[in-house]
Design a protein around this motif. Sequence first.
Motif, PDB file in Angstrom:
ATOM      1  N   ALA A  56      -0.942  10.007  -8.370  1.00  0.00           N
ATOM      2  CA  ALA A  56      -2.276  10.284  -7.833  1.00  0.00           C
ATOM      3  C   ALA A  56      -3.276   9.190  -8.175  1.00  0.00           C
ATOM      4  O   ALA A  56      -4.229   8.970  -7.441  1.00  0.00           O
ATOM      5  CB  ALA A  56      -2.778  11.627  -8.337  1.00  0.00           C
ATOM      6  N   GLU A  57      -3.078   8.489  -9.284  1.00  0.00           N
ATOM      7  CA  GLU A  57      -4.055   7.449  -9.599  1.00  0.00           C
ATOM      8  C   GLU A  57      -3.824   6.197  -8.755  1.00  0.00           C
ATOM      9  O   GLU A  57      -2.693   5.845  -8.462  1.00  0.00           O
ATOM     10  CB  GLU A  57      -4.141   7.115 -11.104  1.00  0.00           C
ATOM     11  N   PRO A  58      -4.914   5.561  -8.345  1.00  0.00           N
ATOM     12  CA  PRO A  58      -4.785   4.402  -7.473  1.00  0.00           C
ATOM     13  C   PRO A  58      -4.047   3.252  -8.150  1.00  0.00           C
ATOM     14  O   PRO A  58      -4.058   3.134  -9.377  1.00  0.00           O
ATOM     15  CB  PRO A  58      -6.228   4.017  -7.167  1.00  0.00           C
ATOM     16  N   ALA A  59      -3.418   2.424  -7.348  1.00  0.00           N
ATOM     17  CA  ALA A  59      -2.419   1.475  -7.844  1.00  0.00           C
ATOM     18  C   ALA A  59      -2.939   0.343  -8.709  1.00  0.00           C
ATOM     19  O   ALA A  59      -2.142  -0.484  -9.141  1.00  0.00           O
ATOM     20  CB  ALA A  59      -1.597   0.917  -6.696  1.00  0.00           C
ATOM     21  N   GLY A  60      -4.222   0.242  -8.976  1.00  0.00           N
ATOM     22  CA  GLY A  60      -4.684  -0.771  -9.913  1.00  0.00           C
ATOM     23  C   GLY A  60      -4.429  -2.185  -9.446  1.00  0.00           C
ATOM     24  O   GLY A  60      -3.394  -2.499  -8.891  1.00  0.00           O
ATOM     25  N   TYR A  61      -5.390  -3.027  -9.716  1.00  0.00           N
ATOM     26  CA  TYR A  61      -5.311  -4.417  -9.292  1.00  0.00           C
ATOM     27  C   TYR A  61      -4.134  -5.140  -9.932  1.00  0.00           C
ATOM     28  O   TYR A  61      -3.924  -5.056 -11.144  1.00  0.00           O
ATOM     29  CB  TYR A  61      -6.612  -5.123  -9.652  1.00  0.00           C
ATOM     30  N   GLN A  62      -3.386  -5.846  -9.120  1.00  0.00           N
ATOM     31  CA  GLN A  62      -2.272  -6.629  -9.644  1.00  0.00           C
ATOM     32  C   GLN A  62      -2.523  -8.095  -9.418  1.00  0.00           C
ATOM     33  O   GLN A  62      -2.467  -8.565  -8.280  1.00  0.00           O
ATOM     34  CB  GLN A  62      -0.993  -6.238  -8.913  1.00  0.00           C
TER      35      GLN A  62
ATOM     36  N   ARG B 189      -4.146   8.765   2.605  1.00  0.00           N
ATOM     37  CA  ARG B 189      -5.239   8.217   1.789  1.00  0.00           C
ATOM     38  C   ARG B 189      -4.784   7.023   0.979  1.00  0.00           C
ATOM     39  O   ARG B 189      -5.500   6.009   0.894  1.00  0.00           O
ATOM     40  CB  ARG B 189      -5.838   9.296   0.871  1.00  0.00           C
ATOM     41  N   MET B 190      -3.594   7.127   0.404  1.00  0.00           N
ATOM     42  CA  MET B 190      -3.022   5.985  -0.322  1.00  0.00           C
ATOM     43  C   MET B 190      -3.013   4.746   0.564  1.00  0.00           C
ATOM     44  O   MET B 190      -3.420   3.662   0.154  1.00  0.00           O
ATOM     45  CB  MET B 190      -1.553   6.263  -0.671  1.00  0.00           C
ATOM     46  N   LEU B 191      -2.539   4.960   1.791  1.00  0.00           N
ATOM     47  CA  LEU B 191      -2.406   3.836   2.712  1.00  0.00           C
ATOM     48  C   LEU B 191      -3.759   3.285   3.129  1.00  0.00           C
ATOM     49  O   LEU B 191      -3.945   2.068   3.217  1.00  0.00           O
ATOM     50  CB  LEU B 191      -1.597   4.261   3.946  1.00  0.00           C
ATOM     51  N   SER B 192      -4.717   4.191   3.356  1.00  0.00           N
ATOM     52  CA  SER B 192      -6.003   3.667   3.812  1.00  0.00           C
ATOM     53  C   SER B 192      -6.768   2.988   2.676  1.00  0.00           C
ATOM     54  O   SER B 192      -7.493   2.019   2.905  1.00  0.00           O
ATOM     55  CB  SER B 192      -6.831   4.736   4.534  1.00  0.00           C
ATOM     56  N   ASP B 193      -6.565   3.456   1.445  1.00  0.00           N
ATOM     57  CA  ASP B 193      -7.132   2.732   0.291  1.00  0.00           C
ATOM     58  C   ASP B 193      -6.531   1.324   0.185  1.00  0.00           C
ATOM     59  O   ASP B 193      -7.240   0.350  -0.075  1.00  0.00           O
ATOM     60  CB  ASP B 193      -6.826   3.471  -1.023  1.00  0.00           C
TER      61      ASP B 193
ATOM     62  N   ARG C 277       7.172  -7.551  -8.047  1.00  0.00           N
ATOM     63  CA  ARG C 277       6.934  -6.206  -8.538  1.00  0.00           C
ATOM     64  C   ARG C 277       5.647  -5.701  -7.934  1.00  0.00           C
ATOM     65  O   ARG C 277       4.583  -6.229  -8.221  1.00  0.00           O
ATOM     66  CB  ARG C 277       6.798  -6.235 -10.054  1.00  0.00           C
ATOM     67  N   SER C 278       5.756  -4.691  -7.100  1.00  0.00           N
ATOM     68  CA  SER C 278       4.571  -4.121  -6.499  1.00  0.00           C
ATOM     69  C   SER C 278       4.408  -2.670  -6.948  1.00  0.00           C
ATOM     70  O   SER C 278       5.203  -1.800  -6.601  1.00  0.00           O
ATOM     71  CB  SER C 278       4.659  -4.170  -4.984  1.00  0.00           C
ATOM     72  N   GLU C 279       3.385  -2.457  -7.740  1.00  0.00           N
ATOM     73  CA  GLU C 279       3.141  -1.109  -8.240  1.00  0.00           C
ATOM     74  C   GLU C 279       2.814  -0.173  -7.077  1.00  0.00           C
ATOM     75  O   GLU C 279       3.202   0.993  -7.086  1.00  0.00           O
ATOM     76  CB  GLU C 279       1.984  -1.130  -9.239  1.00  0.00           C
ATOM     77  N   PHE C 280       2.111  -0.713  -6.091  1.00  0.00           N
ATOM     78  CA  PHE C 280       1.785   0.126  -4.937  1.00  0.00           C
ATOM     79  C   PHE C 280       3.045   0.612  -4.229  1.00  0.00           C
ATOM     80  O   PHE C 280       3.192   1.805  -3.939  1.00  0.00           O
ATOM     81  CB  PHE C 280       0.887  -0.616  -3.943  1.00  0.00           C
ATOM     82  N   LEU C 281       3.976  -0.311  -3.960  1.00  0.00           N
ATOM     83  CA  LEU C 281       5.190   0.094  -3.254  1.00  0.00           C
ATOM     84  C   LEU C 281       6.030   1.035  -4.102  1.00  0.00           C
ATOM     85  O   LEU C 281       6.698   1.922  -3.580  1.00  0.00           O
ATOM     86  CB  LEU C 281       6.003  -1.125  -2.819  1.00  0.00           C
ATOM     87  N   LEU C 282       5.972   0.849  -5.405  1.00  0.00           N
ATOM     88  CA  LEU C 282       6.683   1.762  -6.304  1.00  0.00           C
ATOM     89  C   LEU C 282       6.139   3.181  -6.144  1.00  0.00           C
ATOM     90  O   LEU C 282       6.884   4.143  -5.993  1.00  0.00           O
ATOM     91  CB  LEU C 282       6.513   1.295  -7.750  1.00  0.00           C
TER      92      LEU C 282
END
Lengths: 181, 181
Positions: free
Chosen positions: B85-91, A114-118, A94-99
């Motif tokens: 918009a909020e960053p994906a938070g540490y998983q 920006r998402m990607l560079s973060d 489960r990847s919240e980022f990929l979601l």
Amino acid sequence: MALKNKTRYAILGILSIHSGTGYDIKKYCDTVISNFWNENFGHIYPVLNQLLEDGWIQTDESSSPRKKVYSITETGRQEFLRWLAEPAGYQPERSEFLLKFTFSSNLDKKAILRMLSDYRKMHCDRLDKYQLMQKDLQKGLKDVVPERELFLYAPLRLGILNTRAAIDWCDEIMMALEKSN
Amino acid sequence: MALKNKTRYAILGILSIHSGTGYDIKKYCDTVISNFWNENFGHIYPVLNQLLEDGWIQTDESSSPRKKVYSITETGRQEFLRWLAEPAGYQPERSEFLLKFTFSSNLDKKAILRMLSDYRKMHCDRLDKYQLMQKDLQKGLKDVVPERELFLYAPLRLGILNTRAAIDWCDEIMMALEKSN
DNA sequence: CTTTTCATGTAAGAAGTTACATGATTGC
DNA sequence: GCAATCATGTAACTTCTTACATGAAAAG
């Protein structure tokens, strides 16, 4: 069928290496195996009591109510070996980022970049951390016996490979995005 | 502080692409995003009712008690954008395989090599599956609009890179193990 | 003497899984 | 007519996280 309580086995594994307190166990998680495992106190202490009741661990003589030093029992060690022998079972990822990413097609290009560079930055930082950990390990810091070195090094190495893959991926996708329309 | 209920946002995201039933949502998870996400019915249906109460989704006119077609509302869409918009938070990562591996230093070499080759095999199978999924995507199967193609391709691509990294890792570690003592 | 680290726990609740129960509709 | 897929849900349970509460011991 029953869910597997992985915390039981994580704790058992740690105690199979050295005896220690709940606090020590937490520390081990946060340092040595933080790369691929985590536990918190709210879970550790109740599970320690379960394991004690089941006779898989015991308190050492040196223990006091203020500082309980646990060690694995013979039963516990056998149970642990049994668990080691069974295959690791499918773990749904489960990847919240990929979601977030997969549903970002409506955002403007700048926001997505920006998402990607973060995300890239986060992995660069992580890579630095892993490489430091690796150096510490090679320097023979910590009380690592030589036979265990590979077993601490290897998980770290996988972390490094995966982190690098993630950084490459960010570069690739950012490039593709910049080229598009 | 509140824990983040990720299922809410996963469902919201899926409904932001197409309206559909709980069953459709499950199917979407099991096919399109199975690579990095999963949900089960026991969670989907209760959460759908929560979202309905909150006014983030609504039932379409075509709905019947036997087949409830949900779509996202304006409120829901705004809430979803806010979340995006909020960053994906540490998983925190948790790998049961690495947990087993790191505590395997006492097993005999043969057993450890088997662990590793099983793990390798699993990743090879996964790689095949991902590459099939990638081909399906490129062939334009499924009803993918061109703007969304990259957003479905990219997560799969990361899956492929990570899987390859895992296979390389297995080779590397098996080699190191065979050489040792 | 004051801050940090060591140390143990509980309570409340969120999140997620599994098993069970039920029945309509579609394809063969 | 039969099997597979579509479709919705509940109940019981486990697992895990967060916040709170407390205080000793060590380090500076």
